[in-house]
Enzyme design. Structure first.
Site, mmCIF file in Angstrom:
data_model
loop_
_atom_site.group_PDB
_atom_site.id
_atom_site.type_symbol
_atom_site.label_atom_id
_atom_site.label_comp_id
_atom_site.label_asym_id
_atom_site.label_seq_id
_atom_site.Cartn_x
_atom_site.Cartn_y
_atom_site.Cartn_z
ATOM 1 N N CYS B 140 74.626 79.859 14.460
ATOM 2 C CA CYS B 140 75.707 80.594 15.134
ATOM 3 C C CYS B 140 75.371 80.879 16.591
ATOM 4 C CB CYS B 140 76.015 81.887 14.402
ATOM 5 S SG CYS B 140 74.590 82.939 14.105
ATOM 6 N N HIS B 220 76.548 88.989 17.381
ATOM 7 C CA HIS B 220 75.469 88.808 18.346
ATOM 8 C C HIS B 220 76.057 88.969 19.751
ATOM 9 C CE1 HIS B 220 72.926 87.193 15.192
ATOM 10 N NE2 HIS B 220 73.723 86.159 14.988
#
Lengths: 338, 338
Positions: B140, B220
């Site tokens: 990711c 994130h």
């Protein structure tokens, strides 16, 4: 023996009061509070003469059963210098009062550089505060950056610093601030104010910073990328930082792999409030790649500026000309490593 | 119509199953689970033929009252390709089985590049996966870096990238992971693995990364510092990113000032699981200083790689030669912006 007042016995103020009290060339003659909360009660318990910073609120202190020595106006007449630890922006207002009364004042990093006119860090520009009347000790983050960047600059010259500052969302006792579950670019613009703030005490440093807030209360964390004039070995950097006062190296593989573990270490040191006045650098993070130094560090936001306040008093009251001697004296009295 | 199996109906697997199901050139013929938990129950409820990945555990599924179509061995015979979404490190073990059975396999970013041999991102190296047997869709974070760095590289050429990756400590459903109140350098060494991982799909990019974990579950966050060959205007960068598929610009001053607010926006989009497949770039953070581009972005760790898995199937099964056509097709079917 110089007489010091602390205006605002809060997060920074109570620590400055304790740090001044353990020096042999200065003493606390009074501290102020605006609100009769448990900190006011503890100031009295700790033997500090307590003064009310907002005289019209005297009744609140009476109701709370907290006895005071007088108002801030009384304290003004007793001090050689006032260390102003009031909330952001209030210090600049107070400066006008100090000017009227003809007393010197130290302010904290929350005040704007433009409002106070001169900023201070023990390692970078101690002498520039010699005899000055109004000086601002730079913020916890800026102090943390200076503590490690100055010795690196001395070692090999800095071309450019890039730093990403991952900041604690709130102090441990602040229950009204967030974030609880988010990463907040703060500011959401680049650069953040931290770079220019470093330049108020390291005047010629080329530095650009980005900053965010995260859901933790323990420490700020900095990620440093430093382009260098000459390229040192990793060991030279480690040796330099190990020899730098108010800097401590921690090893992740010895159990200090996070801000929580570093503060747990600090608790074992047995200091008041389990403070860590030193900047914590992760030893394993130090690396040199393509002529650039990388490292990570953590800053105990509540306490790292406290020894700088003590040194700043000595510079402004012309008590000690040599910054190294002041730093060593402050450190020894406070039990600071290095 | 190609037949796709999903080995591991978990965080990524269930999303890949849904994403494949809404394409018109491929279908899910089965998904596997090792444990009869609520996800297994929901796979059945959602109409996916369920197979047991560990045949010896069939009794557990019977006890839980979850009916299965068979074991993974049955599924192996039915698929043109298996998308392996098993936990980190298991995929590489499964690859040996796929080889024996003569079926193609896609793996996730948790597998090591060396174990699988080839990595994939839709925008950077789609064609290199043409007809390949075993390919790893990068993680990711790496996907997030590629999505914005590739168009910037195309626009003005990248000399060097520095990135600090502030990673969520755990996914929303993970209750056993931390940190709760700490910032964790992860790794405590520099560089982190993210730079080399980007180089598995952007082969010649000069990039160095630092990474940490913080106490949040939502996304994130990346802080990018990109030295450029030629210097664009800020507006050129904004226009480029706005025109890039699977990238969305958010404005902090319009209420999207944090990862929490961005995910709140995603919830309003009405997608399954409130996913945000797009990379979120904070518009205000985009700045150019001394020939260097700065920006901040956020990555929905649970979902951003899902469309890449769909494109990877098309490349490996030689279904669509043009990456742009595959990207557009995938996006349209999934309702992805741009």
């Amino acid at each position: 023996m110089k007489s010091v007042g602390v205006n605002g016995y809060g997060t920074i103020g109570k620590r400055v009061a304790d740090a001044v009290s353990c020096q042999d060339d200065m003493k606390i003659v009074g501290v102020t509070k605006r609100t009769p909360d448990f900190e006011a009660q503890m100031a009295v318990q700790n033997g500090y003469p307590l003064y009310i910073s907002a005289p019209e609120r005297e009744g609140l202190f009476e109701e709370a059963g907290i006895s005071v020595k007088g108002t801030i106006n009384d304290l003004h007449d007793m001090v050689d210098i006032m260390v102003d630890c009031t909330p952001e922006g209030i210090g600049a207002q107070n400066m006008e009062v100090y000017k009227e009364k003809g007393i010197k004042g130290i302010f904290q990093g929350g005040e704007k550089q433009e409002a106070i006119g001169h900023s201070f860090n023990s390692f970078t520009n101690f002498k520039d505060a010699w005899g000055a009347d109004y000086v601002r000790v730079v913020s916890c983050n800026t102090t943390g950056l200076c503590r490690t960047l100055k010795p690196i600059d001395d070692l090999c010259g800095i071309k450019k610093v890039r730093a990403v500052m991952v900041r604690r969302g709130a102090d441990p006792g602040q229950v009204k601030k967030g974030p609880i579950n988010a990463i907040v670019p703060n500011p959401p613009t680049v650069p953040s104010h931290h770079g220019p703030d470093v330049q108020t005490v390291m005047y010629d440093l080329n530095i650009i910073t980005m900053a965010l807030l995260v859901p933790t209360t323990l420490m700020h964390q900095h990620n440093l990328m430093v382009e260098l004039e000459s390229v040192p070995s990793i060991d030279e950097v480690i040796d330099t930082l190990e020899a730098t006062p108010r800097v401590m190296l921690f090893e992740a593989n010895r159990g200090a792999g996070s801000t929580a573990e570093i503060m747990e270490y600090a608790r074992e040191m047995g200091r008041p409030r389990s403070d860590l006045f030193e900047i914590a650098v992760w030893k394993e993070s130090i690396n040199v790649d393509e002529g650039e130094l990388f490292y990570m560090q953590a800053i105990h936001q509540e306490s790292d500026v406290v020894p700088e306040n003590v040194d700043c008093i000595r510079a402004m009251l012309e008590m000690e000309e040599d910054p190294d001697k002041s730093i060593t004296k402050t450190n020894k009295a406070m039990g600071i490593v290095g």
